[in-house]
Design an enzyme around this catalytic site. Sequence first.
Site, PDB file in Angstrom:
ATOM      1  N   TYR A   1     -35.485 -29.094 -76.024  1.00 34.35           N
ATOM      2  CA  TYR A   1     -34.719 -28.413 -77.063  1.00 34.35           C
ATOM      3  C   TYR A   1     -33.303 -28.970 -77.040  1.00 34.35           C
ATOM      4  O   TYR A   1     -32.577 -28.764 -76.081  1.00 34.35           O
ATOM      5  CB  TYR A   1     -34.730 -26.917 -76.772  1.00 34.35           C
ATOM      6  CG  TYR A   1     -34.009 -26.040 -77.775  1.00 34.35           C
ATOM      7  CD1 TYR A   1     -34.368 -26.061 -79.110  1.00 34.35           C
ATOM      8  CD2 TYR A   1     -33.003 -25.171 -77.369  1.00 34.35           C
ATOM      9  CE1 TYR A   1     -33.736 -25.236 -80.024  1.00 34.35           C
ATOM     10  CE2 TYR A   1     -32.362 -24.347 -78.281  1.00 34.35           C
ATOM     11  CZ  TYR A   1     -32.734 -24.389 -79.602  1.00 34.35           C
ATOM     12  OH  TYR A   1     -32.097 -23.565 -80.506  1.00 34.35           O
TER      13      TYR A   1
ATOM     14  N   TYR B   1     -41.583 -15.471 -77.450  1.00 35.73           N
ATOM     15  CA  TYR B   1     -40.553 -15.956 -76.527  1.00 35.73           C
ATOM     16  C   TYR B   1     -39.373 -14.997 -76.415  1.00 35.73           C
ATOM     17  O   TYR B   1     -39.004 -14.533 -75.343  1.00 35.73           O
ATOM     18  CB  TYR B   1     -40.027 -17.323 -76.991  1.00 35.73           C
ATOM     19  CG  TYR B   1     -38.932 -17.837 -76.093  1.00 35.73           C
ATOM     20  CD1 TYR B   1     -39.242 -18.584 -74.962  1.00 35.73           C
ATOM     21  CD2 TYR B   1     -37.594 -17.517 -76.322  1.00 35.73           C
ATOM     22  CE1 TYR B   1     -38.251 -19.009 -74.098  1.00 35.73           C
ATOM     23  CE2 TYR B   1     -36.602 -17.934 -75.463  1.00 35.73           C
ATOM     24  CZ  TYR B   1     -36.932 -18.685 -74.356  1.00 35.73           C
ATOM     25  OH  TYR B   1     -35.955 -19.080 -73.496  1.00 35.73           O
ATOM     26  N   HIS B   2     -38.803 -14.670 -77.566  1.00 38.85           N
ATOM     27  CA  HIS B   2     -37.565 -13.886 -77.567  1.00 38.85           C
ATOM     28  C   HIS B   2     -37.818 -12.426 -77.238  1.00 38.85           C
ATOM     29  O   HIS B   2     -36.923 -11.714 -76.817  1.00 38.85           O
ATOM     30  CB  HIS B   2     -36.871 -14.020 -78.913  1.00 38.85           C
ATOM     31  CG  HIS B   2     -36.728 -15.454 -79.322  1.00 38.85           C
ATOM     32  ND1 HIS B   2     -37.766 -16.155 -79.885  1.00 38.85           N
ATOM     33  CD2 HIS B   2     -35.701 -16.321 -79.176  1.00 38.85           C
ATOM     34  CE1 HIS B   2     -37.378 -17.404 -80.100  1.00 38.85           C
ATOM     35  NE2 HIS B   2     -36.141 -17.533 -79.678  1.00 38.85           N
TER      36      HIS B   2
ATOM     37  N   LYS C   1     -18.749  -8.471 -80.930  1.00 39.18           N
ATOM     38  CA  LYS C   1     -19.382  -9.787 -80.860  1.00 39.18           C
ATOM     39  C   LYS C   1     -18.794 -10.682 -81.948  1.00 39.18           C
ATOM     40  O   LYS C   1     -19.257 -10.678 -83.074  1.00 39.18           O
ATOM     41  CB  LYS C   1     -20.894  -9.669 -81.047  1.00 39.18           C
ATOM     42  CG  LYS C   1     -21.630  -9.280 -79.775  1.00 39.18           C
ATOM     43  CD  LYS C   1     -23.116  -9.559 -79.851  1.00 39.18           C
ATOM     44  CE  LYS C   1     -23.457 -11.016 -79.822  1.00 39.18           C
ATOM     45  NZ  LYS C   1     -23.084 -11.730 -78.601  1.00 39.18           N
TER      46      LYS C   1
ATOM     47  N   ASP D   1     -23.024 -15.839 -82.986  1.00 39.54           N
ATOM     48  CA  ASP D   1     -24.035 -15.634 -81.955  1.00 39.54           C
ATOM     49  C   ASP D   1     -24.683 -14.266 -82.115  1.00 39.54           C
ATOM     50  O   ASP D   1     -23.994 -13.261 -82.181  1.00 39.54           O
ATOM     51  CB  ASP D   1     -23.362 -15.763 -80.585  1.00 39.54           C
ATOM     52  CG  ASP D   1     -24.185 -15.160 -79.475  1.00 39.54           C
ATOM     53  OD1 ASP D   1     -25.423 -15.361 -79.512  1.00 39.54           O
ATOM     54  OD2 ASP D   1     -23.623 -14.503 -78.598  1.00 39.54           O
TER      55      ASP D   1
ATOM     56  N   HIS E   1     -27.199 -12.980 -80.086  1.00 45.46           N
ATOM     57  CA  HIS E   1     -27.848 -12.420 -78.888  1.00 45.46           C
ATOM     58  C   HIS E   1     -27.094 -11.164 -78.476  1.00 45.46           C
ATOM     59  O   HIS E   1     -26.072 -11.226 -77.811  1.00 45.46           O
ATOM     60  CB  HIS E   1     -27.858 -13.436 -77.750  1.00 45.46           C
ATOM     61  CG  HIS E   1     -28.732 -14.619 -78.030  1.00 45.46           C
ATOM     62  ND1 HIS E   1     -28.296 -15.685 -78.773  1.00 45.46           N
ATOM     63  CD2 HIS E   1     -30.006 -14.890 -77.683  1.00 45.46           C
ATOM     64  CE1 HIS E   1     -29.280 -16.565 -78.853  1.00 45.46           C
ATOM     65  NE2 HIS E   1     -30.325 -16.113 -78.212  1.00 45.46           N
TER      66      HIS E   1
END
Lengths: 659, 301
Positions: free
Chosen positions: A15, A169-170, A533, A537, A539
Amino acid sequence: MSRPERARPWVFRTYSGHSSARASNELYRSNLAKGQTGLSVAFDLPTQTGYDADHPLARGEVGKVGVPVGSIEDMQALFEEIPLDRMNTSMTINATAAWLLALYVAAGERQGVAPAQLQGTTQNDIIKEYLSRGTYVFPPEPSLRLISDMVAFTVDAIPKWNPVNVCSYHLQEAGATPAQEIAYSMATAVAVLDAVRARDDVPDEAIPRVFGRISFFLNAGIRFLEEVCKCRAMAEIWDELARERYGVQDEKLRRFRYGVQVNSLGLTEAQPENNVIRIVLEALGVTLSKKARCRALQLPAWNEALGLPRPWDQQWSLRIQQILAYETDLLEYGDIFDGSTVIESRTAELLEEAQAELHKVLELGGAVAAVENAYMKRKLVESHTARVKAIESGELQVIGVNCYSESEPSPLLEGSQSVLKVDDAAERAQIERLEAFRKRRNAADAEAALRGLSDAVKSGANVMPASIRCAETGVTTGEWADALRDVFGEYRAPTGVADRASAELGESAGRVRERVRAVSEHLGRPLKILVGKPGLDGHSNGAEQIAVKARDVGMEVVYEGIRLTPQEIAQSARDEGVHVIGLSILSGSHGVLVIDTLEQLRAQGLGDVPVVVGGIIPDEDADLLRRAGVRRVYTPKDYDLVRIMGEVVDVVAESAAAA
Amino acid sequence: MDDARPARRREALELLETLEREAPFPGAVRVGVTGAPGAGKSTLLDALVRVLRERGESVGVVAVDPSSRRSGGALLGDRIRLRSRGADPGVFFRSMAARDRLGGLADATRASVLVLACVFDRVFVETVGVGQSETDVAGLSDTLVYVAQPGAGDTLQFMKAGLLELPDVFAVNKADQGAPAQRTAGELESGLGLGGAEDAGWTRPVLCISATTGSGIDALLDRLEAHREHLLARDALPARRRAGAEAFVLEGLSRRYGSFGLEALGGAEALRERLPADLDRAAFSVLRALGAEVEEALRKS
């Protein structure tokens, strides 16, 4: 001695992508020369969320976590001298997936490659963006329509393309248990397939082919034997869905196809060399069982918790794959777990648990409804909170972090060169390229193509042909996304924090709560914290954990979700009258964004409100931030939230005493 | 304004008393927004603010979270920032949690509305529609909007609890979901027709809106405007504000001193007679003076 016949290895990928299309192209070509067999493109956050490099929200983010692709020219540069008819390209792109696929098609055509020859994958799983990763743009319904447009378009026009890579995955990174991972990713696949099946332009007889093109993207954690069982359980549940829900007869089309990135969030900042061992074991979890072996694998680098890996770090991870595939005897055998009662019984357990949870989500109206009513988010946050608590209490052992933390100095970390630094000039250069491109293109053609796109979006026509036309005529990423934003609106997902149950407070947390009470009395009102935040981003797990913990120790918490500009954060801080600000940035853009926020606060007359920062922040950057006025800097090795809360109270008390 | 330290509180009170006395009438438009959790109040506010900013109006918002926790902590979290304009001095947003303190939330809310009304063209007060906080908000707003969500049983619950008597305008959100919104609007309309004090000349409208797509927002603003004109034309706004101030004073006394407070002042009826005609311009000072009387009585008893 003749060598036994070996199975074909999975596709080796890394990646990667950063700074600019040209720099990333160089990296790709050197990776391919080292034996990588496929590409996995990381896009920067402005590209992922549909902003041009010169948009205010893009500031500090251009070229940081991936490559900026703002137009057809960037896409061409990215694949220069890489023949697209022979490459298998995976793109981690979601909200703007239709656009990046359109650019890829247009770039292919300029190489003389027809769409039907293209091979690869667009991640295109919007559900997990709402749940965890945060790069959504549009509301769920129109997002699902974009996905189903792509599926309907590619099934005939680009038949070797995987239009959707459903991501468990996440979910794992967001805290999912194996059963939740299975259930929620299957629910997402069902939502996509049902949406495609409901379309008028996809005939019933095409559904098995559509089914055959849906692939998955899995995480592999350190409990690698359970991961083997998880993959086997997913293959079974997928086969069952194929037969029972979608009537797919052809065994080939029912195969569970998946790619993997092994767990990156579990990689530790402390004693980072240990991560190599973790990565190897996690790779075993998805390659050992032939029946449930991944089709493509990408391994993170040992130093991902510290910052952006260098080419050498990525090479080390590629060599792991090559040793596994070419040196060991792994590929010489059939499925080594067939007949193992242990593996079979654990698989059966997971299957049963996952089916029950899948059933529940479908009962609630499916994956989209479960996003809107925050059911899945809540379940994930519960699991994540339990995990964090287990690490805090030491019940879950993480070597080098909460046990065996004594260490010799690591020679791998000597000097300031142990991670890659993106040149801050990259952003400026990208903006200049974009401006020059806008001047050079035929404006009338681009405008006409944008009108065509807008019409297609409004009329319900498939967006792909109009998007490809936009790509060809030089429309930019921001323009494409704005055209859709105008029609669909922008979505703000529920944060899932407000109704979160509070955890039982331990003794140390109880002490912090007492201090919060004392400091609040001194302040004249409850200690109020803003958790912000800044940047693109998405996350949000870390920020949410902090917000919940702050509430549990008695603070008033203002948490306003993701994607805020430094100005917005400063204005909130002023309006809300907060005593302290906590910023969370995981994209590596902390330099620009934190400094900007501090400046904005000063401009609002709030220069004395203390700021603490958390993120993936190398030591030298942490020093810089502290010198700029940040009171505390936290990195992934600071896992003890109660201690962090205690320090936040200290910081507020110090400021109050100084005032 | 919400600092509990005695010196700061005195300063704040002085300012508030001046503000109440001197503020021009009718001044800023005061709109209350209430509804069940998850009805989409924040998203609706976002949409309203966006449109109002485009029209050049400045907007202040107070969001009141009545939930209270044992820890004393509060997450003003699911309130996702108004996205209307990046950094815009024409918009102010303050969230407040319920706290265990003298005067409670009602004082802080009224104070915030007064202050914001001096600075902004329009003030919104938002709260979750549960009991007392909704009554407080009703007393502070010239127009009260109830946000309903389609298919939710809570509208029925609210109706049973008598809470639907207060709102002046009903907005059924999430109209983009189609039929369920229409159905809920229908239920509301028939429910409203059955009972409730119909204000003379004002038929309480039920609108279908979508905060996400922005449909129906202009129509909602039109109805808010119409209601204000209705009040002004009938010269009913002073009485409405006075009623709000009266409730604030009576509630404030009983919150501070329990039933003893009202009794010491001769009971609620006698007290109402005593309250000045322009109470809404003197609520804080009257409350302070009456409080002193009660304390005097307490000392004697």
